[in-house]
Motif scaffolding. Structure first.
Motif, PDB file in Angstrom:
ATOM      1  N   VAL A 240       9.616 -18.959   7.804  1.00  0.00           N
ATOM      2  CA  VAL A 240       8.558 -18.022   7.459  1.00  0.00           C
ATOM      3  C   VAL A 240       8.740 -17.623   5.999  1.00  0.00           C
ATOM      4  CG1 VAL A 240       8.215 -17.111   9.784  1.00  0.00           C
ATOM      5  CG2 VAL A 240       9.914 -16.049   8.286  1.00  0.00           C
ATOM      6  N   GLN A 241       7.656 -17.194   5.388  1.00  0.00           N
ATOM      7  CA  GLN A 241       7.686 -16.809   3.982  1.00  0.00           C
ATOM      8  C   GLN A 241       7.728 -15.289   3.844  1.00  0.00           C
ATOM      9  OE1 GLN A 241       7.845 -19.070   1.425  1.00  0.00           O
ATOM     10  NE2 GLN A 241       7.957 -20.632   3.029  1.00  0.00           N
ATOM     11  N   LEU A 242       8.500 -14.823   2.875  1.00  0.00           N
ATOM     12  CA  LEU A 242       8.525 -13.395   2.577  1.00  0.00           C
ATOM     13  C   LEU A 242       7.295 -13.062   1.740  1.00  0.00           C
ATOM     14  CD1 LEU A 242      10.415 -10.868   2.873  1.00  0.00           C
ATOM     15  CD2 LEU A 242      11.211 -11.381   0.559  1.00  0.00           C
ATOM     16  N   PRO A 243       6.386 -12.251   2.255  1.00  0.00           N
ATOM     17  CA  PRO A 243       5.158 -11.950   1.494  1.00  0.00           C
ATOM     18  C   PRO A 243       5.476 -11.257   0.168  1.00  0.00           C
ATOM     19  CG  PRO A 243       4.965 -11.229   3.786  1.00  0.00           C
ATOM     20  CD  PRO A 243       6.400 -11.569   3.562  1.00  0.00           C
ATOM     21  N   ASP A 244       4.777 -11.669  -0.862  1.00  0.00           N
ATOM     22  CA  ASP A 244       4.930 -11.008  -2.157  1.00  0.00           C
ATOM     23  C   ASP A 244       4.367  -9.588  -2.089  1.00  0.00           C
ATOM     24  OD1 ASP A 244       6.073 -13.225  -3.365  1.00  0.00           O
ATOM     25  OD2 ASP A 244       4.140 -14.041  -3.982  1.00  0.00           O
ATOM     26  N   LEU A 245       4.969  -8.708  -2.849  1.00  0.00           N
ATOM     27  CA  LEU A 245       4.448  -7.344  -2.956  1.00  0.00           C
ATOM     28  C   LEU A 245       3.528  -7.267  -4.166  1.00  0.00           C
ATOM     29  CD1 LEU A 245       7.637  -5.227  -2.153  1.00  0.00           C
ATOM     30  CD2 LEU A 245       5.801  -5.946  -0.626  1.00  0.00           C
ATOM     31  N   GLY A 246       2.423  -6.579  -3.998  1.00  0.00           N
ATOM     32  CA  GLY A 246       1.430  -6.521  -5.064  1.00  0.00           C
ATOM     33  C   GLY A 246       1.034  -5.106  -5.429  1.00  0.00           C
ATOM     34  N   ASP A 247      -0.262  -4.908  -5.656  1.00  0.00           N
ATOM     35  CA  ASP A 247      -0.754  -3.612  -6.126  1.00  0.00           C
ATOM     36  C   ASP A 247      -0.501  -2.494  -5.117  1.00  0.00           C
ATOM     37  OD1 ASP A 247      -1.589  -4.789  -8.436  1.00  0.00           O
ATOM     38  OD2 ASP A 247      -3.715  -4.901  -7.882  1.00  0.00           O
ATOM     39  N   ASP A 248      -0.535  -2.841  -3.813  1.00  0.00           N
ATOM     40  CA  ASP A 248      -0.301  -1.795  -2.816  1.00  0.00           C
ATOM     41  C   ASP A 248       1.121  -1.249  -2.899  1.00  0.00           C
ATOM     42  OD1 ASP A 248       0.686  -4.237  -2.015  1.00  0.00           O
ATOM     43  OD2 ASP A 248       0.101  -4.021   0.093  1.00  0.00           O
ATOM     44  N   PHE A 249       2.071  -2.104  -3.303  1.00  0.00           N
ATOM     45  CA  PHE A 249       3.446  -1.642  -3.504  1.00  0.00           C
ATOM     46  C   PHE A 249       3.518  -0.701  -4.702  1.00  0.00           C
ATOM     47  CE2 PHE A 249       7.676  -2.620  -5.554  1.00  0.00           C
ATOM     48  CZ  PHE A 249       8.431  -1.860  -4.677  1.00  0.00           C
ATOM     49  N   ILE A 250       2.838  -1.044  -5.793  1.00  0.00           N
ATOM     50  CA  ILE A 250       2.815  -0.189  -6.982  1.00  0.00           C
ATOM     51  C   ILE A 250       2.179   1.153  -6.649  1.00  0.00           C
ATOM     52  CG2 ILE A 250       1.926   0.065  -9.336  1.00  0.00           C
ATOM     53  CD1 ILE A 250       4.147  -1.996  -9.075  1.00  0.00           C
ATOM     54  N   GLU A 251       1.095   1.121  -5.901  1.00  0.00           N
ATOM     55  CA  GLU A 251       0.415   2.364  -5.517  1.00  0.00           C
ATOM     56  C   GLU A 251       1.325   3.243  -4.667  1.00  0.00           C
ATOM     57  OE1 GLU A 251      -3.091   0.951  -3.616  1.00  0.00           O
ATOM     58  OE2 GLU A 251      -3.949   0.129  -5.478  1.00  0.00           O
ATOM     59  N   ASP A 252       2.081   2.626  -3.785  1.00  0.00           N
ATOM     60  CA  ASP A 252       3.008   3.383  -2.948  1.00  0.00           C
ATOM     61  C   ASP A 252       4.109   4.032  -3.796  1.00  0.00           C
ATOM     62  OD1 ASP A 252       4.179   3.733  -0.005  1.00  0.00           O
ATOM     63  OD2 ASP A 252       5.841   3.140  -1.314  1.00  0.00           O
ATOM     64  N   ARG A 253       4.608   3.284  -4.770  1.00  0.00           N
ATOM     65  CA  ARG A 253       5.635   3.857  -5.654  1.00  0.00           C
ATOM     66  C   ARG A 253       5.060   4.978  -6.519  1.00  0.00           C
ATOM     67  NH1 ARG A 253       9.915   2.016  -2.860  1.00  0.00           N
ATOM     68  NH2 ARG A 253       8.243   2.519  -1.381  1.00  0.00           N
ATOM     69  N   MET A 254       3.795   4.865  -6.911  1.00  0.00           N
ATOM     70  CA  MET A 254       3.156   5.925  -7.692  1.00  0.00           C
ATOM     71  C   MET A 254       3.059   7.208  -6.863  1.00  0.00           C
ATOM     72  SD  MET A 254       2.366   5.062 -10.834  1.00  0.00           S
ATOM     73  CE  MET A 254       1.100   6.266 -11.221  1.00  0.00           C
ATOM     74  N   VAL A 255       2.718   7.082  -5.581  1.00  0.00           N
ATOM     75  CA  VAL A 255       2.657   8.251  -4.696  1.00  0.00           C
ATOM     76  C   VAL A 255       4.042   8.883  -4.581  1.00  0.00           C
ATOM     77  CG1 VAL A 255       2.276   8.999  -2.318  1.00  0.00           C
ATOM     78  CG2 VAL A 255       0.668   7.400  -3.400  1.00  0.00           C
ATOM     79  N   PHE A 256       5.052   8.060  -4.428  1.00  0.00           N
ATOM     80  CA  PHE A 256       6.426   8.564  -4.342  1.00  0.00           C
ATOM     81  C   PHE A 256       6.795   9.341  -5.607  1.00  0.00           C
ATOM     82  CE2 PHE A 256      10.899   7.949  -5.461  1.00  0.00           C
ATOM     83  CZ  PHE A 256      11.539   8.469  -4.347  1.00  0.00           C
ATOM     84  N   LEU A 257       6.482   8.791  -6.770  1.00  0.00           N
ATOM     85  CA  LEU A 257       6.806   9.459  -8.032  1.00  0.00           C
ATOM     86  C   LEU A 257       6.030  10.770  -8.184  1.00  0.00           C
ATOM     87  CD1 LEU A 257       6.928   6.352 -10.391  1.00  0.00           C
ATOM     88  CD2 LEU A 257       8.807   7.933  -9.978  1.00  0.00           C
ATOM     89  N   ALA A 258       4.761  10.750  -7.783  1.00  0.00           N
ATOM     90  CA  ALA A 258       3.940  11.952  -7.913  1.00  0.00           C
ATOM     91  C   ALA A 258       4.484  13.091  -7.058  1.00  0.00           C
ATOM     92  CB  ALA A 258       2.496  11.641  -7.515  1.00  0.00           C
ATOM     93  N   GLU A 259       5.110  12.746  -5.927  1.00  0.00           N
ATOM     94  CA  GLU A 259       5.662  13.762  -5.034  1.00  0.00           C
ATOM     95  C   GLU A 259       6.968  14.350  -5.543  1.00  0.00           C
ATOM     96  OE1 GLU A 259       6.027  11.626  -1.403  1.00  0.00           O
ATOM     97  OE2 GLU A 259       3.918  11.899  -0.820  1.00  0.00           O
TER      98      GLU A 259
END
Length: 368
Positions: free
Chosen positions: A206-225
């Motif tokens: 199986v392939q490990l899915p690449d992380l994209g914009d949704d990962f960046i958005e999640d990290r932005m929410v984490f930083l904002a908190e």
């Protein structure tokens, strides 16, 4: 790194469903997941696969073969025996510690190095111990065995060990499932893909899915908190690209941002590079011989020549401390050692290699 805080796990969409579908189908007894280091394979196992296996009522055991890669067959057998002893009499009773990190939490067992159970009387034949331990492991319940960095077994000193592993796994079909992870393309081919490989066709990749914009958005929410500093999303996305889209590296940069509290991504990137230069990639490169270091620098160049070409020999010959009488045999010997260190791997194209360790590649391209 000195940064022990762990950022929230970001799930790999659809991956655990794909893995479980294969393992419950009865068509394959094993699944392989190979990707470069620091891409999140182990995090996926701990945060998604093991909890999902527990929901199905499976017993799980995780063994990291990289912790003892010089003797991976012993790491596997002793890890299995340690788990059996722990299940029978508790983690702390009648166990001798030897280069050990073991723990049990949330119903999962992990053996990251090795335990030597006193109550086991080891058979002189390691393959017999393997057979006994795996058979006992899957005696009653369906068991998912996770073997992390399984390519270490490609260097097993006992030629018959991996063949014996396959035989025992097949014998326990219906009771034992195996999830293999690894970071070496060379090891993947040696273990699973070549026609005469010991585990050929025994597991489905199986392939490990690449992380994209949704990962960046999640990290932005984490930083904002957690910080009042203004973080530019485009700059964070650009940093992710510069880091080779490596999740672990971006998380480390985010930790530097939290410590600084100023939203300066370029400064956080510089801190990240400095830390890896001092304790990671830089230290590793200092151990290399001149020709090996020259090869690493050449392979870090985009569009580098084939390692055995005339252009390559000329490039390498200009490197400091390289003998003028450089031969392809010397290049081959240096590449063989770099491959064993899992710093480089063949791409599959004739004479073409690539750097497998992303931190080392970034360090070399930065010219530090």
């Amino acid at each position: 790194m000195g940064l022990s805080f762990e950022l929230p796990y970001f799930p790999r969409k659809g991956l655990v469903e794909d893995v479980l579908q294969i393992l419950t189908s009865g068509l394959k007894q094993g699944v392989t997941l190979f990707a470069p280091r620091r891409q999140g394979k182990t995090s996926f196992v701990r945060h998604e696969l093991i909890p999902a296996a527990h929901e199905l009522g499976w017993k799980t055991l995780y063994i990291d073969l990289w912790r003892r890669r010089g003797e991976p067959e012993l790491a596997l057998v002793e890890g299995l025996e340690a788990f059996l002893e722990a299940r029978r009499s508790g983690w702390k009773r009648r166990l001798r510690f030897r280069q050990l990190r073991a723990k049990a939490s949330a119903g999962a067992a992990e053996v990251e190095s090795t335990l030597e159970p006193v109550s086991f009387t080891p058979d002189a034949v390691l393959e017999n111990r393997l057979d006994f331990a795996l058979s006992a492991l899957a005696e009653k319940d369906v068991t998912l065995l996770v073997l992390d960095e399984v390519q270490a077994l490609a260097g097993a000193k006992r030629e018959d060990f991996v063949a014996a592993l396959r035989t025992v796994i097949q014998k326990l079909q219906g009771r034992l499932l195996v999830f293999y992870t690894g970071s070496s393309r060379e090891g993947l081919n040696h273990m699973f893909r070549q026609q005469r490989a010991p585990l050929f066709a025994s597991a489905m990749p199986v392939q490990l899915p690449d992380l994209g914009d949704d990962f960046i958005e999640d990290r932005m929410v984490f930083l904002a908190e957690r910080t009042r500093a203004r973080i530019d999303e485009a700059s964070l996305r650009n940093a992710f690209e510069r880091l080779g889209r490596t999740p672990e590296f971006l998380n480390e940069v985010i930790l530097h941002l939290l410590i600084a509290g100023n939203g300066n991504i370029d400064a956080a990137m510089a801190k990240w590079m400095q830390s890896h230069t001092e304790t990671g990639a830089g230290a590793l490169l200092e151990e290399l011989r001149p020709l090996e270091l020259a090869l690493m620098n050449m392979l870090a160049q985009p569009g580098h020549p084939s390692v055995y070409s005339t252009e390559s020999v000329a490039w390498l010959s200009r490197w400091p401390d390289i003998d003028a009488s450089l031969t392809t045999a010397k290049i081959q010997a240096a590449l063989k050692r770099l491959t064993r260190m899992e710093l480089v791997a063949p791409t599959g194209r004739q004479g073409d290699y690539e750097i497998e360790d992303r931190a080392v590649l970034l360090h070399l391209r930065a010219g530090t």
